[in-house]
Design an enzyme around this catalytic site. Structure first.
Site, mmCIF file in Angstrom:
data_model
loop_
_atom_site.group_PDB
_atom_site.id
_atom_site.type_symbol
_atom_site.label_atom_id
_atom_site.label_comp_id
_atom_site.label_asym_id
_atom_site.label_seq_id
_atom_site.Cartn_x
_atom_site.Cartn_y
_atom_site.Cartn_z
ATOM 1 N N GLU A 237 3.011 0.337 -3.295
ATOM 2 C CA GLU A 237 2.490 -0.319 -2.094
ATOM 3 C C GLU A 237 2.657 0.548 -0.852
ATOM 4 O O GLU A 237 1.744 0.672 -0.042
ATOM 5 C CB GLU A 237 3.196 -1.659 -1.848
ATOM 6 C CG GLU A 237 3.044 -2.670 -2.960
ATOM 7 C CD GLU A 237 4.217 -2.652 -3.939
ATOM 8 O OE1 GLU A 237 4.603 -1.559 -4.424
ATOM 9 O OE2 GLU A 237 4.743 -3.737 -4.219
ATOM 10 N N CYS B 153 8.626 -6.114 -3.727
ATOM 11 C CA CYS B 153 10.033 -6.245 -3.358
ATOM 12 C C CYS B 153 10.127 -6.505 -1.848
ATOM 13 O O CYS B 153 9.110 -6.510 -1.142
ATOM 14 C CB CYS B 153 10.789 -4.966 -3.721
ATOM 15 S SG CYS B 153 10.327 -3.522 -2.715
#
Length: 144
Positions: free
Chosen positions: A48, A76
């Site tokens: 990401e 996360c």
């Protein structure tokens, strides 16, 4: 999501945890990446983060307000924070991460009062295939 899965497979081929991410803006892919933490020797080089950096460079802006992010695993806390700071419009993820996820599991980052931007979130896209990639990767790792 198929492009994100392709990035995850490429990451696995490099020996990285198979997580892939694609960012789309106005129908065009503006960022894509698989995990690069080992190859880059960078603990922040999650798929990401790398894709957000590429999209920001491609668009010439740190704000990705008209962009949608597709990732094979629930982000996360670090990646959820990056999604919020980039002002990503929509987040689509594959497999839920009961241990390390921070969107619908764990700290539920976007539900925090200190989170200044909350994207629309859609989980479970290609969840079975995303999960199978991760499971087979770690099974092979344990056998070697």
């Amino acid at each position: 999501m198929e492009l994100a899965l392709a990035e995850a497979r490429a990451a696995a081929a490099r020996g990285e945890v198979p997580i892939g991410c694609v960012i789309v803006c106005d129908g065009a892919v503006v960022g894509r990446a698989g995990n690069r933490t080992l190859i880059d020797r960078d603990p922040t080089a999650h798929a990401e983060i790398v894709a957000i950096r590429a999209a920001a460079a491609a668009l010439g802006s740190e704000r990705l307000t008209d962009c949608d992010l597709y990732v094979t695993l629930e982000p996360c806390a670090m990646c959820a924070g990056a999604v919020a700071f980039a002002r990503i419009r929509r987040l689509y993820y594959g497999a839920a991460d009961l241990k390390g996820g921070a969107v619908d599991n764990g700290v539920k980052f976007f539900a925090s009062p200190s989170c200044h931007h909350r994207p629309e979130v859609y989980g479970g896209l290609a969840a079975a295939e995303s999960s199978a990639l991760l499971k087979s990767f770690f099974e092979e790792l344990r056998q070697s």
